[in-house]
Design an enzyme around this catalytic site. Sequence first.
Site, PDB file in Angstrom:
ATOM      1  CG  ASP A  40      83.868  54.723 -10.999  1.00 27.47           C
ATOM      2  OD1 ASP A  40      84.532  53.789 -10.503  1.00 27.47           O
ATOM      3  OD2 ASP A  40      84.202  55.318 -12.045  1.00 27.47           O
ATOM      4  CG  HIS A 248      74.668  32.520   9.267  1.00 22.06           C
ATOM      5  ND1 HIS A 248      73.803  33.452   9.788  1.00 22.06           N
ATOM      6  CD2 HIS A 248      73.883  31.494   8.876  1.00 22.06           C
ATOM      7  CE1 HIS A 248      72.564  32.998   9.725  1.00 22.06           C
ATOM      8  NE2 HIS A 248      72.586  31.805   9.177  1.00 22.06           N
ATOM      9  CG  ASP A 265      73.652  26.425   3.356  1.00 22.73           C
ATOM     10  OD1 ASP A 265      73.012  26.506   2.283  1.00 22.73           O
ATOM     11  OD2 ASP A 265      73.159  26.710   4.467  1.00 22.73           O
ATOM     12  CG  ASP A 276      68.871  27.212   1.327  1.00 17.10           C
ATOM     13  OD1 ASP A 276      70.052  26.873   1.466  1.00 17.10           O
ATOM     14  OD2 ASP A 276      68.184  27.718   2.247  1.00 17.10           O
ATOM     15  CG  HIS A 359      69.753  25.762  12.467  1.00 12.61           C
ATOM     16  ND1 HIS A 359      68.994  24.967  11.623  1.00 12.61           N
ATOM     17  CD2 HIS A 359      71.002  25.242  12.461  1.00 12.61           C
ATOM     18  CE1 HIS A 359      69.783  24.022  11.130  1.00 12.61           C
ATOM     19  NE2 HIS A 359      70.992  24.155  11.621  1.00 12.61           N
ATOM     20  CG  HIS A 370      66.204  33.023   5.115  1.00 12.96           C
ATOM     21  ND1 HIS A 370      67.208  33.591   5.833  1.00 12.96           N
ATOM     22  CD2 HIS A 370      66.572  31.721   4.947  1.00 12.96           C
ATOM     23  CE1 HIS A 370      68.146  32.680   6.099  1.00 12.96           C
ATOM     24  NE2 HIS A 370      67.777  31.544   5.564  1.00 12.96           N
ATOM     25  CD  GLU A 401      67.938  25.118   6.495  1.00 12.91           C
ATOM     26  OE1 GLU A 401      69.149  25.272   6.651  1.00 12.91           O
ATOM     27  OE2 GLU A 401      67.217  25.970   5.947  1.00 12.91           O
ATOM     28  CE1 TYR A 405      75.660  22.952  11.750  1.00 15.18           C
ATOM     29  CE2 TYR A 405      73.759  22.902  13.234  1.00 15.18           C
ATOM     30  CZ  TYR A 405      74.281  23.020  11.954  1.00 15.18           C
ATOM     31  OH  TYR A 405      73.423  23.196  10.901  1.00 15.18           O
ATOM     32  NE  ARG A 422      72.899  24.324   7.115  1.00 15.09           N
ATOM     33  CZ  ARG A 422      73.970  24.945   7.586  1.00 15.09           C
ATOM     34  NH1 ARG A 422      74.321  24.790   8.859  1.00 15.09           N
ATOM     35  NH2 ARG A 422      74.695  25.732   6.812  1.00 15.09           N
ATOM     36  CD  GLU A 424      69.088  24.484   3.332  1.00 10.15           C
ATOM     37  OE1 GLU A 424      70.306  24.775   3.336  1.00 10.15           O
ATOM     38  OE2 GLU A 424      68.192  25.321   3.488  1.00 10.15           O
TER      39      GLU A 424
HETATM   40 MG    MG Z   1      70.925  26.871   3.257  1.00 11.51          MG
HETATM   41 ZN    ZN Z   2      68.130  27.181   4.229  1.00 14.97          ZN
END
Ligand code: MG
Ligand code: ZN
Length: 455
Positions: A40, A248, A265, A276, A359, A370, A401, A405, A422, A424
């Site tokens: 619950d 991710h 990130d 972001d 990416h 996004h 960004e 890698y 990365r 960003e």
């Molecule tokens: Mg990000």
């Molecule tokens: Zn992003």
Amino acid sequence: MNKTNTYQLRRNQLAERIFTKTGGGIAVISTAPELARNRDSEFPYRHDSDFYYLTGFEEPGATLVMKVDGDGKSFRLQSHLFCRPKDSEREIWDGIRLGPEAAPDALGIDYAHSNKELDQKLGDLLADQGAVYIRLAESAEADRRLRYWMKQVRGQARSGVNPPSEFHDIETLIHEMRLFKDVHEIDIMRRAAEISARAHIRAMQICKPGMREYQLEAELLHEFRNSGAQSVAYNSIVAGGANSCILHYRVGSTELRSGELCLIDAGCELDGYASDITRTFPVNGKFTGPQRVLYDITLAAQEAAIAMTKPGNTFMQPHEAALKVLTQGLLDEKLLKLSELGSLENAIETGAYRRFYMHRTSHWLGMDVHDVGSYREAAQNLTGGEKPWRILKSGMVITVEPGLYIRPADDIDEAFWNIGIRIEDDAVINDSGCELISRGAPVKTDEIETLMKNA
Ligand code: MG
Ligand code: ZN
């Protein structure tokens, strides 16, 4: 402009779009349902972004109905909100509800009703409406409700009532509006990005070899909540060492080791708007030679992309600029072999870079991380084929960004193994270029090193 007027203005703009498209009609949009987590316990409630964009109302169990009557030349909008009724017993347990009595004044809505009357009232509201604007194919539950409402209207056919005959996707209209942020929204997004930048600084300052990824996540969350942000905008990524090459990766319990990088990130959500930011820094505060080389290539790629983030350019131009710098860097460092690829152009055209950069460089940013909005121009006179990429305009907000890698492989110099980088930032496009709202977090290698040394 007060809060209520902002939402009234948006409802009017949406009504105008409905009027332009079909001369009038009725729009129905509900907020998000509450979701069970286990037994619950529920997930923290998060309103639906489209619904909130039009109402500023955060309670669950609500539906907005907009009735747009047009006479060919002009239109009249009548707005109805269905919301949870006041309930002194439930309010003791779950908190105060606005209720239909107070809603019209509080939200600038014409009429408010208990959500228990939704099914019955919708039957009346849909009568003799040509066009209905809803979320198409949203869920089985939404379809069931719509069938019920339509049955009510059809049941009145012999009394001369006509059921609606056209259904349109309301999201297309709202998402096109949401793509362009007004000053009210940009102000919130600036503040969200400032909080997130401080969180990244905090994580860099506290980071020491031997700490675990989740401990840095705790520092991020502390800064978000302590600054008044309601939530994260998305699940934070805190990735140490080899984990930085997993796009991710969530947050785990991996130990952060000296000589390795940490990629974070993470961004907060403030008053319904996302930020972001990604930063990559050395766990021990000092970049190694190979880390610095790849970091500087990534940063140069980001700067090249930022220079192309301006009105009049297409959405793809920042990406293309970043690709050029990244790919040239990969060739310079012999991660891509010029002897095999022949030229920079060929390395880009064949997609050889994708092994290290898989990416896109940008996405829209707004209420959703996004964010919504078409990445293609509408181009009405175009039949078939790909529509051109969206032209950037003042008021749009995008992320920039780029990343690199490098996973272990036999043909890769070991010095580069497990380096994932990365960088960003969030860019508000203005009349002449863009404003980076997330640069409160340091981005140059020497700035990062100085910050970490003085911590
Ligand atoms: Mg990000
Ligand atoms: Zn992003």
